[in-house]
Design a protein around this motif. Structure first.
Motif, mmCIF file in Angstrom:
data_model
loop_
_atom_site.group_PDB
_atom_site.id
_atom_site.type_symbol
_atom_site.label_atom_id
_atom_site.label_comp_id
_atom_site.label_asym_id
_atom_site.label_seq_id
_atom_site.Cartn_x
_atom_site.Cartn_y
_atom_site.Cartn_z
ATOM 1 N N TRP A 13 0.849 -1.198 0.000
ATOM 2 C CA TRP A 13 0.000 0.000 0.000
ATOM 3 C C TRP A 13 0.892 1.259 0.000
ATOM 4 N N ARG A 16 -6.049 -3.731 2.670
ATOM 5 C CA ARG A 16 -4.811 -3.109 3.176
ATOM 6 C C ARG A 16 -4.535 -3.571 4.598
ATOM 7 N N ALA A 49 -3.499 1.834 -4.298
ATOM 8 C CA ALA A 49 -3.071 2.943 -3.440
ATOM 9 C C ALA A 49 -2.537 4.122 -4.244
#
Ligand code: DHB
Ligand code: FE
Length: 283
Positions: free
Chosen positions: A164, A223, A249
């Motif tokens: 992420w 995430r 992301a």
């Protein structure tokens, strides 16, 4: 400033390449799988991105288990498709966006991601298959690429949270690049599959459908999972899905899910695809 025009996720099952090479795409086993990619190929033909950042894992082909980089980045002008044992494939070398890749290397190191920098790299199905799913088998690839390799093969693999965070660096590199290229990011791998051990053959169709539906609007669910939860939910090789998080992301908090496709099993894998586009951010 370059511009991110889409985030794509797709499985990269190696037998897809074999099916294409042997002319099996229209057979009953494969046709439903390949037909689902027709709108995604049309999307790509319409958008014509200049650069594709491809986040994928090598499968013991370029890097064997004796030396496995956790994170690697290609900075070459060209990437040769590697022979994985079915013989050399008649696909052209894949062009690299070396200039942008060096810029990305600098941004990554600045942000304390320290990749293995590859001036030379042969790429396996992890990179070949996503490109042919979105572009077919052209005489020459109409896009320049930047391969980012993530170890998802040999434990310890990096965490979902780390992937992420990598996405934010990708976004920063795109926004700080002086050129005006259009860019797509491809997250590859998955969906659920396990090729080894007591659960070999494991597929989780419900979790795969949830993933395709929610990776756009609710990525924080994925995430915030642990690596162990990825393995439990998606299988030991299904944990490849962490690579889609860097793609997601890099995009705006709000995205549109333009299309999805799911087919299971493709080989031993729940195979899926998503195309995401940014929603405008409030000024
Ligand atoms: C298979 C799927 C993969 O993603 C992979 O990298 C290797 C094999 C499979 O289903 O056979
Ligand atoms: Fe894989």
């Amino acid at each position: 400033m370059a511009r991110l025009i889409g985030g794509l996720g797709t499985s990269h099952v190696p037998s897809i390449a074999v099916a294409l090479d042997r002319g099996l795409a229209d057979t009953p086993d494969w046709k439903p799988f390949f037909d689902g990619y027709i709108p995604a190929k049309a999307w790509m033909a319409r958008k014509k991105p200049d650069i594709a950042i491809v986040i994928y894992n090598d499968h013991g082909n370029s890097f064997f288990l004796d030396r496995v980089p956790t994170l690697a980045l290609g900075v070459a002008d060209s990437y040769r498709p590697i022979d994985e044992g079915w013989g050399p494939r008649a696909i052209p070398p894949i062009p690299g966006a070396a200039d942008f890749a060096w810029h990305l290397a600098d941004r990554m190191v600045e942000r304390h991601f320290d990749p293995l920098i590859c001036r030379e790299l042969e790429v396996d199905h992890g990179m070949q298959v996503p490109l042919e799913l979105f572009y077919g088998l052209p005489q020459a690839w109409p896009v320049r690429t930047v391969p980012i390799l993530v170890n998802t093969i040999q434990y310890p693999i990096p965490t979902p949270q780390r992937l992420w965070a990598l996405g934010a660096v990708l976004r920063e590199a795109i926004e700080s690049w002086p050129g005006d290229e259009t860019v797509v990011i491809l997250g590859t791998g998955g969906l659920s599959h396990q090729l080894q051990g007591a659960r070999a053959g494991f597929i989780n169709r419900a979790a795969d459908h949830d993933w395709l539906e929610n990776i756009g609007p609710h990525p924080e669910r994925y995430r915030d999972m642990t690596r162990e939860q990825y393995v439990e939910t998606f299988g030991s090789e299904g944990a490849e899905l962490i690579m889609w998080l860097a793609m997601r992301a890099a995009m705006n908090p709000k995205v549109r899910t333009v299309m999805t496709h799911y087919h299971a099993p493709a080989s031993m894998t729940g195979a899926g695809m998503v195309v995401l586009e940014n929603e405008e951010e409030p000024a």
